[in-house]
Design a protein around this motif. Structure first.
Motif, PDB file in Angstrom:
ATOM      1  N   PRO A 184       0.940  -1.290  -0.024  1.00 28.39           N
ATOM      2  CA  PRO A 184       0.017  -0.009  -0.134  1.00 28.39           C
ATOM      3  C   PRO A 184       0.825   1.272   0.044  1.00 28.39           C
ATOM      4  N   GLY A 185       0.647   2.283  -0.821  1.00 29.54           N
ATOM      5  CA  GLY A 185       1.391   3.463  -0.958  1.00 29.54           C
ATOM      6  C   GLY A 185       1.344   3.716  -2.523  1.00 29.54           C
ATOM      7  N   LEU A 186       2.119   4.875  -2.719  1.00 30.14           N
ATOM      8  CA  LEU A 186       2.038   5.223  -4.054  1.00 30.14           C
ATOM      9  C   LEU A 186       3.422   4.817  -4.758  1.00 30.14           C
ATOM     10  N   TRP A 187       3.451   4.226  -5.862  1.00 28.82           N
ATOM     11  CA  TRP A 187       4.658   3.602  -6.610  1.00 28.82           C
ATOM     12  C   TRP A 187       5.078   4.349  -7.817  1.00 28.82           C
ATOM     13  N   ILE A 188       6.107   4.838  -7.911  1.00 28.64           N
ATOM     14  CA  ILE A 188       6.385   5.521  -9.326  1.00 28.64           C
ATOM     15  C   ILE A 188       7.351   4.655 -10.043  1.00 28.64           C
ATOM     16  N   SER A 189       7.157   4.647 -11.740  1.00 31.19           N
ATOM     17  CA  SER A 189       7.765   3.776 -12.409  1.00 31.19           C
ATOM     18  C   SER A 189       9.128   4.581 -12.569  1.00 31.19           C
ATOM     19  N   GLU A 190      10.307   3.939 -12.506  1.00 32.87           N
ATOM     20  CA  GLU A 190      11.639   4.322 -12.926  1.00 32.87           C
ATOM     21  C   GLU A 190      11.828   4.630 -14.394  1.00 32.87           C
ATOM     22  N   LEU A 248       1.239   4.274  -9.899  1.00 31.64           N
ATOM     23  CA  LEU A 248       0.628   3.128  -9.351  1.00 31.64           C
ATOM     24  C   LEU A 248       0.354   3.347  -7.758  1.00 31.64           C
ATOM     25  N   GLU A 249      -1.125   3.621  -7.379  1.00 37.52           N
ATOM     26  CA  GLU A 249      -1.204   3.978  -6.142  1.00 37.52           C
ATOM     27  C   GLU A 249      -2.209   2.808  -5.419  1.00 37.52           C
ATOM     28  N   LEU A 250      -1.498   1.820  -4.536  1.00 41.84           N
ATOM     29  CA  LEU A 250      -2.196   0.724  -4.017  1.00 41.84           C
ATOM     30  C   LEU A 250      -2.837   1.373  -2.412  1.00 41.84           C
ATOM     31  N   ALA A 251      -4.042   0.927  -2.230  1.00 40.23           N
ATOM     32  CA  ALA A 251      -4.572   1.379  -1.040  1.00 40.23           C
ATOM     33  C   ALA A 251      -5.341   0.041  -0.440  1.00 40.23           C
ATOM     34  N   GLY A 252      -5.416   0.135   0.865  1.00 39.32           N
ATOM     35  CA  GLY A 252      -6.031  -1.179   1.391  1.00 39.32           C
ATOM     36  C   GLY A 252      -5.178  -1.848   2.485  1.00 39.32           C
ATOM     37  N   GLY A 253      -5.289  -3.141   2.489  1.00 42.75           N
ATOM     38  CA  GLY A 253      -4.571  -3.917   3.645  1.00 42.75           C
ATOM     39  C   GLY A 253      -3.099  -4.469   2.982  1.00 42.75           C
ATOM     40  N   LEU A 254      -2.483  -5.239   3.501  1.00 39.80           N
ATOM     41  CA  LEU A 254      -1.158  -5.797   2.946  1.00 39.80           C
ATOM     42  C   LEU A 254      -1.394  -6.531   1.847  1.00 39.80           C
ATOM     43  N   ALA A 255      -2.402  -7.167   1.422  1.00 42.45           N
ATOM     44  CA  ALA A 255      -2.651  -8.111   0.309  1.00 42.45           C
ATOM     45  C   ALA A 255      -3.810  -8.034  -0.388  1.00 42.45           C
ATOM     46  N   SER A 256      -4.413  -6.678  -0.149  1.00 44.93           N
ATOM     47  CA  SER A 256      -5.644  -6.542  -1.106  1.00 44.93           C
ATOM     48  C   SER A 256      -6.247  -5.052  -0.801  1.00 44.93           C
ATOM     49  N   GLY A 257      -6.739  -4.593  -1.853  1.00 50.77           N
ATOM     50  CA  GLY A 257      -7.443  -3.235  -1.692  1.00 50.77           C
ATOM     51  C   GLY A 257      -7.749  -2.737  -2.875  1.00 50.77           C
ATOM     52  N   THR A 258      -7.806  -1.281  -3.080  1.00 44.82           N
ATOM     53  CA  THR A 258      -8.127  -0.671  -4.397  1.00 44.82           C
ATOM     54  C   THR A 258      -6.931  -0.242  -4.913  1.00 44.82           C
ATOM     55  N   TYR A 259      -6.802   0.048  -6.294  1.00 41.65           N
ATOM     56  CA  TYR A 259      -5.693   0.806  -6.881  1.00 41.65           C
ATOM     57  C   TYR A 259      -6.246   1.975  -7.760  1.00 41.65           C
ATOM     58  N   ARG A 260      -5.187   2.693  -8.230  1.00 41.03           N
ATOM     59  CA  ARG A 260      -5.264   3.809  -9.132  1.00 41.03           C
ATOM     60  C   ARG A 260      -3.980   3.932  -9.843  1.00 41.03           C
ATOM     61  N   SER A 261      -4.300   4.152 -11.287  1.00 41.38           N
ATOM     62  CA  SER A 261      -2.903   3.935 -12.074  1.00 41.38           C
ATOM     63  C   SER A 261      -3.051   5.005 -13.202  1.00 41.38           C
ATOM     64  N   SER A 262      -1.882   5.457 -13.377  1.00 41.75           N
ATOM     65  CA  SER A 262      -1.831   6.535 -14.437  1.00 41.75           C
ATOM     66  C   SER A 262      -2.159   5.913 -15.827  1.00 41.75           C
ATOM     67  N   ASP A 263      -2.035   4.813 -16.027  1.00 40.36           N
ATOM     68  CA  ASP A 263      -2.205   4.303 -17.331  1.00 40.36           C
ATOM     69  C   ASP A 263      -3.160   2.899 -17.343  1.00 40.36           C
TER      70      ASP A 263
END
Length: 122
Positions: free
Chosen positions: A33-39, A46-61
């Motif tokens: 969970p958190g904001l991940w930025i592609s190198e 890619l922003e993952l929210a929720g628990g350690l193994a599941s939740g919701t996401y938002r992605s720029s693509d």
């Protein structure tokens, strides 16, 4: 004979418990969970929210939807489709996701641990 069955049952129970504990430690170390930025040069997020193994996401693509971790596969699901990404853990805060053989994106987690030293009074 009964003793042998008991010993095997204890061994299987201990092995299953140890495997589950190892998996939970690995998932906790991933800190997904958190904001991940592609190198890569695209600088996708890619922003993952929720628990350690599941939740919701938002992605720029990839859009928005739900995510879950199953083994070493990160599943991204929307209303229309489900995408399986192979997850490779490099280090704390660095993962790569591969959706097709040879097409891998390296992501770095953006840390958000800034704590203000002075509180503003309202």
């Amino acid at each position: 004979m009964l003793l042998l069955v008991f010993v095997i049952a204890v061994f299987v129970f201990a092995w299953a418990r140890n495997t589950r504990a190892s998996r939970q430690r690995w998932v906790a170390r991933l800190q997904l969970p958190g904001l991940w930025i592609s190198e890569n040069e695209e600088k996708r997020t890619l922003e993952l929210a929720g628990g350690l193994a599941s939740g919701t996401y938002r992605s720029s693509d990839l859009g928005n939807g739900w995510w879950r971790l199953s083994g070493h596969t990160l599943w991204l699901r929307t209303d229309a489709r489900e995408l399986a990404l192979d997850l490779v853990f490099h280090d704390v805060g660095r993962i790569s996701l591969e959706c097709r053989p040879g097409e891998r994106r390296l992501y770095t987690k953006r840390s958000g641990n800034v704590i203000p030293l002075v509180r503003r009074q309202t």
